[in-house]
Design a protein around this motif. Structure first.
Motif, mmCIF file in Angstrom:
data_model
loop_
_atom_site.group_PDB
_atom_site.id
_atom_site.type_symbol
_atom_site.label_atom_id
_atom_site.label_comp_id
_atom_site.label_asym_id
_atom_site.label_seq_id
_atom_site.Cartn_x
_atom_site.Cartn_y
_atom_site.Cartn_z
ATOM 1 N N GLN A 73 -16.681 19.081 -37.323
ATOM 2 C CA GLN A 73 -16.161 20.439 -37.373
ATOM 3 C C GLN A 73 -14.644 20.392 -37.473
ATOM 4 O OE1 GLN A 73 -17.615 22.295 -33.820
ATOM 5 N NE2 GLN A 73 -19.580 22.838 -34.723
ATOM 6 N N LYS A 75 -11.024 22.873 -37.314
ATOM 7 C CA LYS A 75 -10.423 24.164 -36.941
ATOM 8 C C LYS A 75 -8.902 24.100 -37.112
ATOM 9 C CE LYS A 75 -13.878 25.650 -33.551
ATOM 10 N NZ LYS A 75 -14.116 26.033 -32.121
ATOM 11 N N LYS A 77 -5.568 26.044 -35.784
ATOM 12 C CA LYS A 77 -5.210 26.942 -34.696
ATOM 13 C C LYS A 77 -3.705 27.237 -34.726
ATOM 14 C CE LYS A 77 -8.981 25.701 -31.582
ATOM 15 N NZ LYS A 77 -9.359 25.350 -30.186
#
Length: 568
Positions: A73, A75, A77
């Protein structure tokens, strides 16, 4: 003038230091794991963090040497707090170690920066049923072999038991492949069992293994993949959650000594087993045998612990007063918790060539009793049959009447044509009447076929209604497994598609609530509290609403169920 100049210099230097520190902070790649010690079959999470925004990924190929990457995964941010901003990119990888011992997650490089390697210790946890550590696990595997040594081609029964004290959201396993042996799955069962006072769901898989050569045979460890509720996630066991903790279990490797075929057995077909039977069946009573008329004799050869392919052909030949015509043999394997029961069925047509007595010789099958370690024979006793002579071979009795005179002979020859003439007329009339009746019946049958299906043929609507009534009865019995099978049959008729899984029903129904209930039904099949985890009445009411809202799809021409997924 001078103070202004120095002030400008100080501002420029501060800006340069700030930019340098910003670049320095961005050029970091940090790696961390959720734990450094784990057991065989357990997974770990690798967190890789880059202090900056990016759309590209690091090269994770160095991980493939000692780890299997199960999921990944990514991400991006960004946060703003007290006037200062922070942005970074993180990757979360779920890793499964490929071996035990001391392993290292290697350094990973990205945009000119390198992460620090991480050392792990993977323990080879025991899988023995006597291990307290193993039994205390929420899910563990037991491996049993019914014997420690066997003869070549003798059946070995391998049993794997997956014991679970928690709900299993899914489970799968690798295929059992044994070198120098053939493998056949014989049974799969589920039941409840208490271990140390704790209720466990037991999933039992059983295989028959037939060694093909003598020596040492190794039953390899196989991997079982399952998902259990994650204690760190309070919603992982929810009906609407697809999360959970992935768990990988390994069976115990087993070694068996395989003995060669005994030299005292001779040259007969090698049959290592515990029981062999021979039986027969005749197509009609033996008291009605007539010369020239065939009768079929069917002989069944069965052996416990042997496949039908291992059973030899029977030695059946023609003899004095009869001929034999064998048909193609039929091979059948019945499987159960006792393993394989192979049966060879041979049908032979016997044609007596004369009246009187004929003798069928006994049939003998030699085999090796693995329980007593000795050679035995199973015999189908011979038979003597009494054959009646054919009717057309009976000798005509000698006539004692006087020879007619010449005048009587001439008179008979004169009258004979008249009798033959009338017989020919009568027979022709009968043949003509039969042809007319046959023609009328044929035309009536043809017209009936053209008018459509017979009134007794059940319509799709009535068939769908009948199946739904059966589904209602299965819901009342609160048996999720029987309800699932009935649901697939009903849905295939309802939507006129071949539906084989509950996911197929969810795809064609396009109902989110029904999809959630079908997922719950699938999970309930692997739960120790299967009958209480799913409310079949609620699912049935949902299906009733779907029946009211949509009409039954019409079957295509030919009444064949269409596949749900078509090839493009």
């Amino acid at each position: 003038m001078i103070p202004t100049y120095y002030s400008t210099i100080r501002i420029l230097l501060a800006a340069l230091f700030y930019l340098a520190s910003t670049v320095t902070l961005a050029d970091t790649l940090t790696a961390s794991v959720d734990r450094n010690q784990l057991g065989k079959g357990e997974t770990l999470e690798l967190l890789l963090q880059f202090d900056g925004q990016t759309t590209s990924d690091p090269d994770f190929a160095p991980l493939n040497g000692d780890f299997e990457v199960l999921s990944r995964q990514k991400k991006n941010k960004f946060s703003l707090m007290n006037g200062s901003s922070t942005s970074y990119t993180e990757w979360r990888l779920q890793l499964l170690p490929k071996r035990t011992g001391k392993l290292q997650i290697p350094s990973l490089s990205f945009k000119g920066v390198v992460s620090t390697p991480i050392t792990l210790q993977v323990e080879d946890l025991p899988q023995s049923r006597t291990s307290t550590t193993t039994i205390n696990q929420p899910v563990f595997v037991e491996t049993d072999v019914d014997k420690s040594s066997a003869y070549v081609q003798e059946q070995l029964l391998i049993t794997f038991r997956i014991n679970a004290s928690t709900n299993l959201q899914s489970i799968s396993s690798e295929e059992l492949i044994v070198k120098d042996a053939s493998v056949m799955k014989v049974s799969e069962n589920q039941y409840q069992k208490q271990i140390n006072g704790i209720n466990h769901l037991v999933i039992e898989l059983q295989y028959a293994v037939f060694p093909e050569s003598s020596g040492n045979l190794t039953i390899p460890a196989i991997r079982f993949n399952t998902v259990i509720p994650d204690r760190r996630d309070p919603y992982s066991s929810s009906f609407f959650s697809r999360g959970g903790k992935r768990l990988f279990l390994y069976s115990e490797e087993k070694k068996i000594t395989i003995k060669p075929r005994p030299t005292s057995y001779g040259s007969a077909e090698w049959l290592p087993t515990t029981a062999v039977s021979l039986s027969e069946r005749w197509s009609r009573p033996l008291a009605e045998l007539v010369a020239g008329e065939p009768i079929t004799r069917t002989i069944y050869l069965s052996a416990q612990g042997l496949s039908s392919a291992q059973l030899p052909p029977l030695d059946i030949n023609s003899g004095d007063g009869f001929k034999v015509y064998p048909d193609q043999p039929q091979l059948n394997d019945d499987v159960s918790s006792n393993g394989v029961m192979g049966t060879r069925e041979e049908s032979i047509a016997i044609v007596p060539s004369r009246g009187g007595s004929i003798t069928l010789p006994p049939i003998t099958v030699q085999w090796w009793d693995t329980a007593s370690n000795q050679m035995l024979e199973t015999v189908l006793e011979g038979k003597t049959l009494t054959i009646k002579p054919a009717e057309n071979t009976i000798s005509a009795p000698v006539s004692t009447t006087e020879i007619p005179s010449t005048a009587e002979t001439l008179l008979a020859e004169k009258q004979q044509p008249s009798l033959v003439f009338w017989l020919l007329i009568i027979s022709n009339v009968l043949l003509l009447g039969t042809a007319i009746i046959f023609l009328v019946l044929w035309r009536a049958g043809r017209n009936k076929a053209l008018t459509g299906p017979a009134p007794s043929e059940e319509s799709p609507e009535r068939k769908e209604a009948t199946l739904f009534k059966q589904l209602q009865q299965q819901a009342k019995k609160k048996d999720p497994r029987a309800f699932r099978e009935g649901l697939l049959v009903w849905a295939s008729v309802r939507w006129q598609h071949s539906l084989v899984t509950l996911d197929d029903i969810a795809v064609i129904a396009k109902d989110p609530l029904l999809t959630a209930e079908l997922q719950t039904l699938d999970r309930a099949l692997y739960s120790p509290e299967a009958s209480t985890m799913i409310d079949l009445g609620s699912l049935l009411n949902h299906l009733k609403n779907i029946r009211k809202q949509s009409t039954l799809e019409k079957p295509s021409k030919g009444n064949h169920l269409q596949p749900l997924y078509t090839e493009s």
